[in-house]
Design an enzyme around this catalytic site. Sequence first.
Site, PDB file in Angstrom:
ATOM      1  CG  ASP A 145      -2.626   7.945   5.951  1.00 50.38           C
ATOM      2  OD1 ASP A 145      -3.608   8.047   5.723  1.00 50.38           O
ATOM      3  OD2 ASP A 145      -1.336   9.349   5.854  1.00 50.38           O
ATOM      4  CG  ASN A 146      -3.534   0.935   5.880  1.00 50.62           C
ATOM      5  OD1 ASN A 146      -4.917   1.262   6.025  1.00 50.62           O
ATOM      6  ND2 ASN A 146      -3.487   0.070   4.255  1.00 50.62           N
TER       7      ASN A 146
END
Length: 476
Positions: free
Chosen positions: A265-266
């Site tokens: 995930d970012n």
Amino acid sequence: MGTLTSVPMLANSYRILGASASILRTLSSIHVSAPHNKLRCGNAAVWSSLSIKDRAFTNQAAKTDFTQPTSSSSASGYPEYDRLLPCPQVNGPPRVEHLVVSEGGPVLEFICQALDLPPLFVADLIHFGAVYYALVCPQPPPTATPEQIRVFQEVTAPSVLKKRASVKGKTFREAQKTFRITHVDQFVEAGTYLRVHVHPKRFPRCYEIDWKSRIIAVTESYVVLDKPAGTSVGGTTDNIEESCATFATRALGLISPLKTTHQIDNCTEGCVVLARTKEYCSIFHGKIREKKVKKLYLALAAAPVPIGIMTHYMRPINIAPRLISEESIVGWHLCQLEVMGCKKIPWPNVFIEQKYCVENCGWPLKDYAYECKINLLTGRTHQIRAQFAASGAPLVGDSMYMPAAVAEMASPGLNPYGTFMKEYTNDDHKTIAVEEWIAQHGKEPNNAIGLQACQISWDDGEHNYEARSPWWCEKA
């Protein structure tokens, strides 16, 4: 070549574009390289309403632009644009434009005239990978107006398509497949569909990182990177420029761009493997499929969790938030992780939270947090975040899952799939309860949360790499 015009989509209002095509043609030959200034954020959008100005299916979700506005406004109602860089300090509202080309020519010329955007700005969008085309216009959404449907039927009529050599030999679905525009002078023929992400999602952290210091290992086949939180591994639909792969490639001075082999995930930091060749990219994908890649994580939870196997089931819908059930449900995906350790530590101090832009999500007690080491047994999107939140121990800074966990604490039974779930008399009541539960969740965090991919290994430990200490261990 004559002046280009876009297909008028509304009967009551459209304009004739009269800019000099020769001047625009000259500007279209400029390929823009983005300077590395300090950036901030942005976002993306979906199909929405229709503009009244020469546009096919246009998202008019906002009338304000924060991408790089000046003080004056254009005739379209948007502030005038300059360049994509430097990036704005504030996220802009979504703006995605959907166009149908009425007369063939260079793509930059057409977009400039159709959307009243300056050539250098459009060149920036193309450089960012924010412009797409399809030979044939896609099906309008259910919310389309009769006029939108009429235009779609007009440009996709068999009598029209059979005259286009580029469409011959392709099925209708194949002709509707979208591809990125890669050059400002790329020719687009009449009838071509264009999608322009005027406000790409931005990643300001890319410009604040010492990327060389984040390189863990470099081999002939791959690079291991300690990914910073707040960055995208390989880019997004509308921004392939501001990615870990791009900036790591530059930091190492490589000629061929690095390729993504897997994602985190970012908002997550830690180990990612980037392939140096297409061949190794395929090889690593094979190792993942064959479960030869092992990942360990550190999670900073707001409450303790028991040591051992944590099991849930995830709803098979590719939309966040990911819903988790403690009970097995037919068709739902098994989610398992092993909590190998759970250590009580002080909650990150305010200075560290501010440095990493950690969001305050309403957790009531912030004296202590719990650092958990996790062996991920199944690899579902948001799995650790969703499972920990479902166990009453959301991750620090997780603005999507922590608000729902806080709501469940205040009203046990609010979660229709939780420990205290209620009995529902019919499916309608359950559907309403699920919608209300989803509404308790927040938005995806833009910056750091308490999650790190701390170790990655494959081939029975022959290749084994570890990340640096997580952000929450940093001294103020």
